[in-house]
Design an enzyme around this catalytic site. Structure first.
Site, PDB file in Angstrom:
ATOM      1  N   ASP A  93       0.860  -1.184   0.000  1.00 31.73           N
ATOM      2  CA  ASP A  93       0.000   0.000   0.000  1.00 31.73           C
ATOM      3  C   ASP A  93       0.898   1.236   0.000  1.00 31.73           C
ATOM      4  O   ASP A  93       2.115   1.125  -0.057  1.00 31.73           O
ATOM      5  CB  ASP A  93      -0.965  -0.022   1.184  1.00 31.73           C
ATOM      6  CG  ASP A  93      -0.251   0.027   2.531  1.00 31.73           C
ATOM      7  OD1 ASP A  93       0.979   0.253   2.554  1.00 31.73           O
ATOM      8  OD2 ASP A  93      -0.903  -0.171   3.563  1.00 31.73           O
ATOM      9  N   SER A  94       0.298   2.413   0.074  1.00 35.25           N
ATOM     10  CA  SER A  94       1.086   3.640  -0.115  1.00 35.25           C
ATOM     11  C   SER A  94       1.282   4.454   1.150  1.00 35.25           C
ATOM     12  O   SER A  94       2.063   5.406   1.158  1.00 35.25           O
ATOM     13  CB  SER A  94       0.389   4.535  -1.141  1.00 35.25           C
ATOM     14  OG  SER A  94      -0.862   4.975  -0.636  1.00 35.25           O
ATOM     15  N   GLY A  95       0.576   4.126   2.214  1.00 38.56           N
ATOM     16  CA  GLY A  95       0.561   4.971   3.397  1.00 38.56           C
ATOM     17  C   GLY A  95      -0.699   5.798   3.497  1.00 38.56           C
ATOM     18  O   GLY A  95      -0.920   6.510   4.486  1.00 38.56           O
ATOM     19  N   GLY A  96      -1.564   5.708   2.485  1.00 40.11           N
ATOM     20  CA  GLY A  96      -2.789   6.493   2.490  1.00 40.11           C
ATOM     21  C   GLY A  96      -3.735   6.146   3.620  1.00 40.11           C
ATOM     22  O   GLY A  96      -4.418   7.032   4.155  1.00 40.11           O
ATOM     23  N   PHE A  97      -3.774   4.872   4.032  1.00 37.81           N
ATOM     24  CA  PHE A  97      -4.672   4.521   5.135  1.00 37.81           C
ATOM     25  C   PHE A  97      -4.207   5.168   6.433  1.00 37.81           C
ATOM     26  O   PHE A  97      -5.030   5.540   7.276  1.00 37.81           O
ATOM     27  CB  PHE A  97      -4.760   3.003   5.304  1.00 37.81           C
ATOM     28  CG  PHE A  97      -5.721   2.603   6.392  1.00 37.81           C
ATOM     29  CD1 PHE A  97      -7.084   2.678   6.183  1.00 37.81           C
ATOM     30  CD2 PHE A  97      -5.267   2.180   7.633  1.00 37.81           C
ATOM     31  CE1 PHE A  97      -7.987   2.330   7.187  1.00 37.81           C
ATOM     32  CE2 PHE A  97      -6.150   1.834   8.647  1.00 37.81           C
ATOM     33  CZ  PHE A  97      -7.520   1.905   8.418  1.00 37.81           C
ATOM     34  N   ASP A 147      -2.701   8.420  -1.425  1.00 37.20           N
ATOM     35  CA  ASP A 147      -4.040   9.008  -1.408  1.00 37.20           C
ATOM     36  C   ASP A 147      -4.418   9.388   0.004  1.00 37.20           C
ATOM     37  O   ASP A 147      -3.720   9.052   0.964  1.00 37.20           O
ATOM     38  CB  ASP A 147      -5.069   8.021  -1.978  1.00 37.20           C
ATOM     39  CG  ASP A 147      -5.238   6.792  -1.090  1.00 37.20           C
ATOM     40  OD1 ASP A 147      -4.235   6.340  -0.483  1.00 37.20           O
ATOM     41  OD2 ASP A 147      -6.364   6.266  -0.982  1.00 37.20           O
ATOM     42  N   GLN A 188     -11.476   7.077  -4.821  1.00 38.25           N
ATOM     43  CA  GLN A 188     -12.006   7.614  -3.570  1.00 38.25           C
ATOM     44  C   GLN A 188     -13.311   8.358  -3.874  1.00 38.25           C
ATOM     45  O   GLN A 188     -13.874   8.222  -4.944  1.00 38.25           O
ATOM     46  CB  GLN A 188     -10.970   8.512  -2.906  1.00 38.25           C
ATOM     47  CG  GLN A 188      -9.758   7.780  -2.344  1.00 38.25           C
ATOM     48  CD  GLN A 188     -10.058   6.973  -1.091  1.00 38.25           C
ATOM     49  OE1 GLN A 188     -11.198   6.967  -0.572  1.00 38.25           O
ATOM     50  NE2 GLN A 188      -9.059   6.278  -0.593  1.00 38.25           N
ATOM     51  N   GLY A 215     -11.371   3.775   0.838  1.00 39.12           N
ATOM     52  CA  GLY A 215     -12.344   4.552   1.598  1.00 39.12           C
ATOM     53  C   GLY A 215     -13.624   3.828   1.924  1.00 39.12           C
ATOM     54  O   GLY A 215     -14.636   4.469   2.225  1.00 39.12           O
ATOM     55  N   ASP A 265      -7.922  -7.613   0.724  1.00 41.60           N
ATOM     56  CA  ASP A 265      -6.959  -7.817   1.809  1.00 41.60           C
ATOM     57  C   ASP A 265      -7.595  -7.381   3.110  1.00 41.60           C
ATOM     58  O   ASP A 265      -8.516  -6.544   3.120  1.00 41.60           O
ATOM     59  CB  ASP A 265      -5.680  -7.008   1.575  1.00 41.60           C
ATOM     60  CG  ASP A 265      -5.820  -5.561   2.046  1.00 41.60           C
ATOM     61  OD1 ASP A 265      -5.401  -5.261   3.175  1.00 41.60           O
ATOM     62  OD2 ASP A 265      -6.390  -4.739   1.296  1.00 41.60           O
TER      63      ASP A 265
END
Length: 289
Positions: A93-97, A147, A188, A215, A265
């Site tokens: 993932d990118s760190g957006g969560f 994101d 999103q 989201g 996931d």
């Protein structure tokens, strides 16, 4: 590390999709579920056990690996694959969560997100370009655009502003990519139909090799989540994989599959279910021919 997706069949009764996702480290029947290895390890399982109870594609967390042990250390050990002795496929993932989950320890700006380290208090900065750079060093087959995952009850105005910024970040991340890793765009828009459709359309125009749906499963009702999936199903590209992020309860897997989702996931199996049943529930029987 380019990926290739083959859609082999769509069920006429349910709308569920059956396909093959080809990666440099294996070919996987879709739909499938990915266990979460946040810090390059799936809790309670060795790499050998992961293979026994999963499809062979796992997820790593960019934000947490950035903090500990650091992307340069992971890269020096051969990326996540060498670091954890894993020869299967990987997604990061990118760190957006964490932009969503660490609300009290971050500030969002156009240039990126300023975090405060949850242990040391150190100032941290993560931008779309930095998120790509970290993921390139981690070496996953599939990586995510940076994101913001807005709260499910955010106002229309906030969600719209967040979405437009996320689209700009997606474009910046795509331009920053220097490898042939498969970068997914993330749809999103909260629970607002027009924003979700706008997000999907703009990302499709950017032509990503796959698309994530973010989201959701962040506090909204299940019926609201299913409504958004119903909305997106007919507009998402049929020839590219669709990944519903962070969703993994057995009923949600089934409901997601019949709404056209290919990839899932969740941390749920490593936290809530008996050891030997962790990754075989529900999704292992969802095969259409």
């Amino acid at each position: 590390m380019a990926i290739r997706f083959e859609l082999l069949h769509t069920c006429k009764q349910s709308g569920a999709r059956y396909g093959l996702l080809h990666t440099p480290h294996g070919t996987f029947e879709t739909p499938f579920f990915m266990p979460v290895g946040t810090l390059a390890t799936v809790k309670t399982l060795t790499p050998e056990e992961i293979k026994e109870v999963s499809e062979g594609l796992i997820l790593g967390n960019t934000y947490h690996l950035w903090l500990q042990p650091g992307e340069d250390i992971v890269k020096a050990h051969g990326g996540i694959r060498g670091f954890m002795n894993w020869d299967g496929a990987l997604l990061t993932d990118s760190g957006g969560f964490q932009v969503f989950s660490l609300t009290d320890m971050r500030k969002i700006k156009e240039e990126g997100v300023y975090f405060k380290h949850h242990k040391s208090g150190e100032s941290l900065f993560l931008s779309p370009e930095k998120a790509i750079e970290i993921q390139e060093k981690l070496g996953a087959d599939i990586i995510m655009s940076f994101d913001e995952c807005p709260p499910h009850d955010a106002s229309y105005e906030y969600t719209k502003d967040s979405l437009e910024r996320t689209l700009r970040w997606a474009e910046r991340g795509k331009k920053a990519l220097t490898t042939d890793q498969a970068l997914f765009g993330i749809v999103q828009g909260g629970l607002y139909d027009d924003l979700r459709l706008h997000s999907a359309q703009k990302l499709i125009e950017m032509d990503f090799p796959g698309y994530s749906i973010g989201g959701l499963s962040v506090g909204e009702s299940k019926s609201e989540m299913y409504r958004i999936l119903d909305l997106l199903n007919p507009v998402m590209p049929k020839d590219k994989p669709r990944y519903l992020m962070g969703v993994g309860s057995p009923d949600d897997l089934v409901e997601g599959v019949i709404r056209g989702v290919d990839m899932f996931d969740c941390v749920l199996p490593t936290r809530n279910l008996p050891l030997k049943a962790k990754f075989k529930f529900a999704i292992s029987n969802l095969r259409w021919t």
